[in-house]
Scaffold this active site. Sequence first.
Site, mmCIF file in Angstrom:
data_model
loop_
_atom_site.group_PDB
_atom_site.id
_atom_site.type_symbol
_atom_site.label_atom_id
_atom_site.label_comp_id
_atom_site.label_asym_id
_atom_site.label_seq_id
_atom_site.Cartn_x
_atom_site.Cartn_y
_atom_site.Cartn_z
ATOM 1 N N ASN A 115 20.363 5.536 0.210
ATOM 2 C CA ASN A 115 20.844 6.388 -0.883
ATOM 3 C C ASN A 115 19.651 7.235 -1.337
ATOM 4 O O ASN A 115 18.795 6.751 -2.069
ATOM 5 C CB ASN A 115 21.368 5.496 -2.019
ATOM 6 C CG ASN A 115 21.936 6.302 -3.177
ATOM 7 O OD1 ASN A 115 21.910 7.533 -3.162
ATOM 8 N ND2 ASN A 115 22.434 5.615 -4.184
ATOM 9 N N ARG A 135 24.730 7.359 1.758
ATOM 10 C CA ARG A 135 25.535 7.915 0.684
ATOM 11 C C ARG A 135 25.313 9.422 0.701
ATOM 12 O O ARG A 135 24.182 9.895 0.607
ATOM 13 C CB ARG A 135 25.073 7.341 -0.644
ATOM 14 C CG ARG A 135 25.882 7.858 -1.773
ATOM 15 C CD ARG A 135 25.377 7.337 -3.083
ATOM 16 N NE ARG A 135 26.371 7.606 -4.091
ATOM 17 C CZ ARG A 135 26.398 7.020 -5.255
ATOM 18 N NH1 ARG A 135 25.493 6.119 -5.563
ATOM 19 N NH2 ARG A 135 27.317 7.323 -6.133
ATOM 20 N N HIS A 178 31.926 9.489 -7.638
ATOM 21 C CA HIS A 178 31.910 8.008 -7.736
ATOM 22 C C HIS A 178 32.986 7.383 -6.856
ATOM 23 O O HIS A 178 33.450 6.267 -7.117
ATOM 24 C CB HIS A 178 32.101 7.528 -9.196
ATOM 25 C CG HIS A 178 30.947 7.862 -10.098
ATOM 26 N ND1 HIS A 178 31.113 8.387 -11.363
ATOM 27 C CD2 HIS A 178 29.615 7.745 -9.905
ATOM 28 C CE1 HIS A 178 29.930 8.592 -11.912
ATOM 29 N NE2 HIS A 178 29.013 8.211 -11.056
#
Length: 404
Positions: A8, A92, A180
């Site tokens: 990430n 991500r 999200h």
Amino acid sequence: MDTILVVNAGSSSVKFQIFLVEGEGRLRRQIKGQVDGIGSRPRLRARGVSGDPLADRAYPIEAIPDVPAAMGIAGAWLRDELRIHPIAVGHRVVHGGPDFDRPVLIDHGVVARLDRFVSLAPLHQPHNLAPIRSILAGFPALPQVACFDTAFHRTHSAVADHYAIPRQLHADGVRRYGFHGLSYEYIARALPQVAPDIAKRGVIVAHLGSGASMCALKEGRSVESTMGFTALDGLPMGTRPGQIDPGVVLYLLSEKGMSASDVQKFLYRDCGLKGLSGISNDMRELEASEDANARLAIDYFVYRIGLNAGMLAAALQGPDAFVFTAGIGENSATIRARVGEHLGWLGVTLDPAENSRHASLISGPDSLIPVYVVPTDEELMIAQHTLSLLINRPSPNPKQARVS
Ligand code: AMP
């Protein structure tokens, strides 16, 4: 020992986790780490799953000037010192644009397509793509998977996906994407175990962390989100304002002499709980403060969650359950209790004892709808997606791609 590396990457840090692949596709987290202070005071820190420290090293600024260098340091530490050679890497990636409604195996063509979405998320997308590029260059045979924050919301109806602006802009990519998504997808997958009765029904999920948003789930799919074109909209956050009249932006440009880039920095870094309180973006500090402005910031946060719950309740034509998740949602009994009061019109009551002990079901026996706390796990979601794309890909034995 097969492992999956989850990455990430942000502007000043690269967070990573290692998951062990066990039998029948089960995954067990082994290591959590990060290289932060990129370009300022770089530091590699990592812990084992029980919190045992594995590394804590400072580097000179010139050793880690950017995200690819940070990825290189973390990768070398994993390979050379821990002898960990992942069979795949899951990333991500904030924006999958209109195209990607699910995770995708990365190749040069995918990177080129994701590059087109840099303009949709200029502060995040380039940093997400940087380690993908460096791994692609250094380890071309190592499978990489991109998992998007937007993908889970691509099931929205046309009315939920549009703004009331000329439709050409929708075609250009100006849409209500929602973010999200990996967190909401994890919650949607966890609900059948946590609360089988409501898993397929209408559920409002409040992801309340340093970033905050809410999502309406129906039959385990996203039907509406409080976030839109960027991760600025909706709820107030640590340093972002949430919903704001676009006229305020015009005012800042025309009357305050701010440039577009000043406004961008202002909206991402100086607003939200930090801007309103003038004290901190951290909810723990605000809860501990006696200052009236800290109280105002908390009141505003709770009030906007209540208002947005009303909007999502309308999208669902009446919710069947409410779920709290992420840093504040999982850990602050005070915020949950106060949000619970704002949901009184939905017939919500909380059980104070269950709420204070952070139980899974925190609503009272007389509550018209159940209220749950479900810890989210975006990294596990990425590892699961990565493993499943790896298993299902039409190519040779993944072990042949192992980094050596
Ligand atoms: P996340 O982005 O999900 O990691 O959430 C981070 C935020 O959760 C922090 O900025 C804190 O404001 C908040 N947080 C974490 N623990 C607590 C707690 N015990 N009480 C209140 N807020 C908390």
